[in-house]
Design a protein around this motif. Structure first.
Motif, mmCIF file in Angstrom:
data_model
loop_
_atom_site.group_PDB
_atom_site.id
_atom_site.type_symbol
_atom_site.label_atom_id
_atom_site.label_comp_id
_atom_site.label_asym_id
_atom_site.label_seq_id
_atom_site.Cartn_x
_atom_site.Cartn_y
_atom_site.Cartn_z
ATOM 1 N N VAL A 1 0.854 -1.186 0.000
ATOM 2 C CA VAL A 1 0.000 0.000 0.000
ATOM 3 C C VAL A 1 0.893 1.239 0.000
ATOM 4 C CG1 VAL A 1 -1.842 1.260 1.179
ATOM 5 C CG2 VAL A 1 -1.714 -1.236 1.379
ATOM 6 N N LEU A 2 0.651 2.149 -0.928
ATOM 7 C CA LEU A 2 1.302 3.449 -0.898
ATOM 8 C C LEU A 2 0.396 4.407 -0.134
ATOM 9 C CD1 LEU A 2 3.509 5.441 -1.747
ATOM 10 C CD2 LEU A 2 2.220 5.845 -3.864
ATOM 11 N N ALA A 3 0.896 4.955 0.960
ATOM 12 C CA ALA A 3 0.103 5.854 1.799
ATOM 13 C C ALA A 3 0.075 7.241 1.151
ATOM 14 C CB ALA A 3 0.686 5.912 3.210
ATOM 15 N N ASP A 4 -0.868 7.435 0.252
ATOM 16 C CA ASP A 4 -0.915 8.670 -0.533
ATOM 17 C C ASP A 4 -2.254 9.400 -0.417
ATOM 18 O OD1 ASP A 4 -2.489 6.876 -1.889
ATOM 19 O OD2 ASP A 4 -1.545 7.166 -3.848
ATOM 20 N N ASN A 5 -3.048 9.056 0.587
ATOM 21 C CA ASN A 5 -4.365 9.674 0.728
ATOM 22 C C ASN A 5 -4.642 9.931 2.210
ATOM 23 O OD1 ASN A 5 -6.889 10.678 0.152
ATOM 24 N ND2 ASN A 5 -7.818 8.677 -0.265
ATOM 25 N N PRO A 6 -4.086 11.001 2.780
ATOM 26 C CA PRO A 6 -4.192 11.235 4.219
ATOM 27 C C PRO A 6 -5.638 11.240 4.706
ATOM 28 C CG PRO A 6 -2.580 12.718 3.255
ATOM 29 C CD PRO A 6 -3.255 12.026 2.108
ATOM 30 N N GLY A 7 -5.838 10.590 5.829
ATOM 31 C CA GLY A 7 -7.167 10.512 6.422
ATOM 32 C C GLY A 7 -7.210 9.444 7.486
ATOM 33 N N LEU A 8 -8.410 9.112 7.902
ATOM 34 C CA LEU A 8 -8.666 8.035 8.859
ATOM 35 C C LEU A 8 -9.537 7.022 8.135
ATOM 36 C CD1 LEU A 8 -9.567 10.309 11.925
ATOM 37 C CD2 LEU A 8 -7.314 9.358 11.346
ATOM 38 N N TRP A 9 -8.965 5.879 7.796
ATOM 39 C CA TRP A 9 -9.602 4.942 6.882
ATOM 40 C C TRP A 9 -9.843 3.590 7.534
ATOM 41 C CZ3 TRP A 9 -11.316 7.329 2.741
ATOM 42 C CH2 TRP A 9 -10.638 8.457 2.267
ATOM 43 N N MET A 10 -10.986 3.005 7.217
ATOM 44 C CA MET A 10 -11.305 1.675 7.732
ATOM 45 C C MET A 10 -10.664 0.585 6.879
ATOM 46 S SD MET A 10 -15.282 1.710 8.987
ATOM 47 C CE MET A 10 -15.061 0.099 9.772
ATOM 48 N N MET A 11 -10.288 -0.497 7.522
ATOM 49 C CA MET A 11 -9.959 -1.764 6.878
ATOM 50 C C MET A 11 -10.843 -2.810 7.546
ATOM 51 S SD MET A 11 -5.789 -1.725 6.429
ATOM 52 C CE MET A 11 -5.464 -1.857 8.199
ATOM 53 N N HIS A 12 -11.543 -3.626 6.756
ATOM 54 C CA HIS A 12 -12.502 -4.541 7.382
ATOM 55 C C HIS A 12 -12.824 -5.709 6.471
ATOM 56 C CE1 HIS A 12 -16.005 -3.159 4.942
ATOM 57 N NE2 HIS A 12 -15.344 -2.014 4.927
ATOM 58 N N CYS A 13 -13.467 -6.709 7.053
ATOM 59 C CA CYS A 13 -14.006 -7.810 6.270
ATOM 60 C C CYS A 13 -15.218 -7.290 5.523
ATOM 61 C CB CYS A 13 -14.385 -8.984 7.169
ATOM 62 S SG CYS A 13 -15.145 -10.362 6.281
ATOM 63 N N HIS A 14 -15.290 -7.564 4.215
ATOM 64 C CA HIS A 14 -16.414 -7.050 3.431
ATOM 65 C C HIS A 14 -17.614 -7.991 3.433
ATOM 66 C CE1 HIS A 14 -18.313 -4.113 0.956
ATOM 67 N NE2 HIS A 14 -17.198 -3.451 0.753
ATOM 68 N N ASP A 15 -17.577 -9.042 4.217
ATOM 69 C CA ASP A 15 -18.824 -9.662 4.645
ATOM 70 C C ASP A 15 -19.317 -8.760 5.761
ATOM 71 O OD1 ASP A 15 -20.754 -11.108 6.138
ATOM 72 O OD2 ASP A 15 -19.979 -13.006 5.365
ATOM 73 N N LEU A 16 -20.328 -7.969 5.492
ATOM 74 C CA LEU A 16 -20.683 -6.881 6.396
ATOM 75 C C LEU A 16 -21.189 -7.364 7.748
ATOM 76 C CD1 LEU A 16 -22.257 -4.437 3.802
ATOM 77 C CD2 LEU A 16 -19.926 -4.460 4.726
ATOM 78 N N MET A 17 -21.707 -8.594 7.803
ATOM 79 C CA MET A 17 -22.077 -9.138 9.100
ATOM 80 C C MET A 17 -20.832 -9.396 9.936
ATOM 81 S SD MET A 17 -25.259 -8.986 9.346
ATOM 82 C CE MET A 17 -25.360 -9.844 10.917
ATOM 83 N N HIS A 18 -19.756 -9.873 9.296
ATOM 84 C CA HIS A 18 -18.499 -10.067 10.020
ATOM 85 C C HIS A 18 -17.966 -8.722 10.509
ATOM 86 C CE1 HIS A 18 -17.636 -14.079 7.699
ATOM 87 N NE2 HIS A 18 -18.714 -14.121 8.455
ATOM 88 N N ALA A 19 -18.057 -7.700 9.650
ATOM 89 C CA ALA A 19 -17.600 -6.368 10.055
ATOM 90 C C ALA A 19 -18.402 -5.858 11.244
ATOM 91 C CB ALA A 19 -17.710 -5.401 8.884
ATOM 92 N N SER A 20 -19.712 -6.098 11.226
ATOM 93 C CA SER A 20 -20.554 -5.603 12.318
ATOM 94 C C SER A 20 -20.274 -6.321 13.629
ATOM 95 C CB SER A 20 -22.034 -5.752 11.953
ATOM 96 O OG SER A 20 -22.436 -7.110 11.976
ATOM 97 N N MET A 21 -19.658 -7.506 13.550
ATOM 98 C CA MET A 21 -19.322 -8.261 14.758
ATOM 99 C C MET A 21 -17.894 -8.005 15.219
ATOM 100 S SD MET A 21 -21.306 -11.915 14.237
ATOM 101 C CE MET A 21 -20.623 -12.275 12.626
ATOM 102 N N GLY A 22 -17.234 -6.990 14.625
ATOM 103 C CA GLY A 22 -15.938 -6.588 15.148
ATOM 104 C C GLY A 22 -14.762 -6.774 14.233
ATOM 105 N N MET A 23 -14.973 -7.266 13.002
ATOM 106 C CA MET A 23 -13.858 -7.559 12.105
ATOM 107 C C MET A 23 -13.498 -6.312 11.291
ATOM 108 S SD MET A 23 -13.546 -11.121 10.016
ATOM 109 C CE MET A 23 -12.003 -12.023 10.071
ATOM 110 N N SER A 24 -13.104 -5.261 12.008
ATOM 111 C CA SER A 24 -12.754 -3.977 11.401
ATOM 112 C C SER A 24 -11.605 -3.358 12.186
ATOM 113 C CB SER A 24 -13.944 -3.006 11.411
ATOM 114 O OG SER A 24 -15.049 -3.511 10.712
ATOM 115 N N MET A 25 -10.812 -2.539 11.497
ATOM 116 C CA MET A 25 -9.765 -1.769 12.160
ATOM 117 C C MET A 25 -9.505 -0.515 11.341
ATOM 118 S SD MET A 25 -6.267 -3.903 11.298
ATOM 119 C CE MET A 25 -5.245 -2.628 12.049
#
Length: 235
Positions: A188-212
């Motif tokens: 990953v080239l860090a070229d877009n300053p911000g606060l960005w999510m990384m998560h499982c795109h099975d959204l039920m998994h994301a809703s159960m905590g699989m995000s950072m």
């Protein structure tokens, strides 16, 4: 071409299942591939019912004999769907809106792609970077199941799978399917300053905590998440 799907940001695991999504196709100034016709297919679930382009009916794509057809497939469900083409050879010419270089011909070939480091979303420390950093991330699916790793605000290059460097066309994605015991290295080239999510795109998994979070040094927000603030994204 760049594929975008629009989903509700605050509770997408609920809202996407109720139909809050769509497709937007942006044509490039010049096509990298020649084709006679094109179509797009949006696969979704509405209240548990599978639909193609908003309909429960079969989807037919008409084409003249000998013609070349470009079909853009967008999987907006929480499931991993297996796609196959019978009766004709084909090429996968782009992934996540990024053209592949000299893709090979395939024939009747099926293709695919709740914690992180033992913790759930609010307990996972963010990955801190500075603008311009070149970041290598190792993704290991040790728990089993299908977990599509998705990163906001960036595209990444897949370097290796299970210790073997990728060969042929460079593969740039924003979503990478991982399956049990698979290990990927991405760049990953860090070229877009911000606060960005990384998560499982099975959204039920994301809703159960699989995000950072993937956060840039020096950037902050007045907003807080958690039960005290009442801001519970995707819960």
């Amino acid at each position: 071409m760049r594929k975008l799907s629009r989903k509700g940001n605050q509770a997408s695991s609920v809202q996407a299942k109720k139909g809050l999504l769509g497709k937007l196709i942006i044509d490039p100034k010049e096509d990298a591939f020649n084709y006679d016709e094109e179509d797009s297919v949006l696969i979704q679930q509405l209240n548990g019912t599978y639909m193609l382009n908003g309909s429960t009916n079969d989807l037919n794509i008409d084409a003249a004999p000998g013609s070349t057809v470009r079909v853009r497939m967008i999987n907006a469900t929480n499931d991993t769907d297996t796609i196959s083409v019978n009766g004709a050879a084909y090429r996968i010419i782009a992934m996540d809106g990024h053209d592949l270089n000299e893709p090979g011909l395939l024939d009747n070939y099926e293709f695919l792609i709740n914690t992180i480091n033992g913790k759930s979303f609010h307990e996972i420390p963010p990955m801190i970077v500075e603008e311009g950093d070149r970041v290598k991330i190792t993704i290991l699916n040790a728990g089993g199941g299908n977990h599509p790793f998705h990163m906001h605000g960036h595209v990444f290059r897949v370097l290796s799978r299970n210790g073997q460097p990728l060969t042929g066309s460079p593969v740039y994605l924003d979503t990478l399917l991982t399956q049990k015991d698979e290990t990927y290295e991405i760049y990953v080239l860090a070229d877009n300053p911000g606060l960005w999510m990384m998560h499982c795109h099975d959204l039920m998994h994301a809703s159960m905590g699989m995000s950072m979070m993937f956060n840039y040094e020096g950037i902050a927000t007045p907003y807080r998440v958690g039960t005290k603030s009442g801001n519970l994204p995707d819960l």
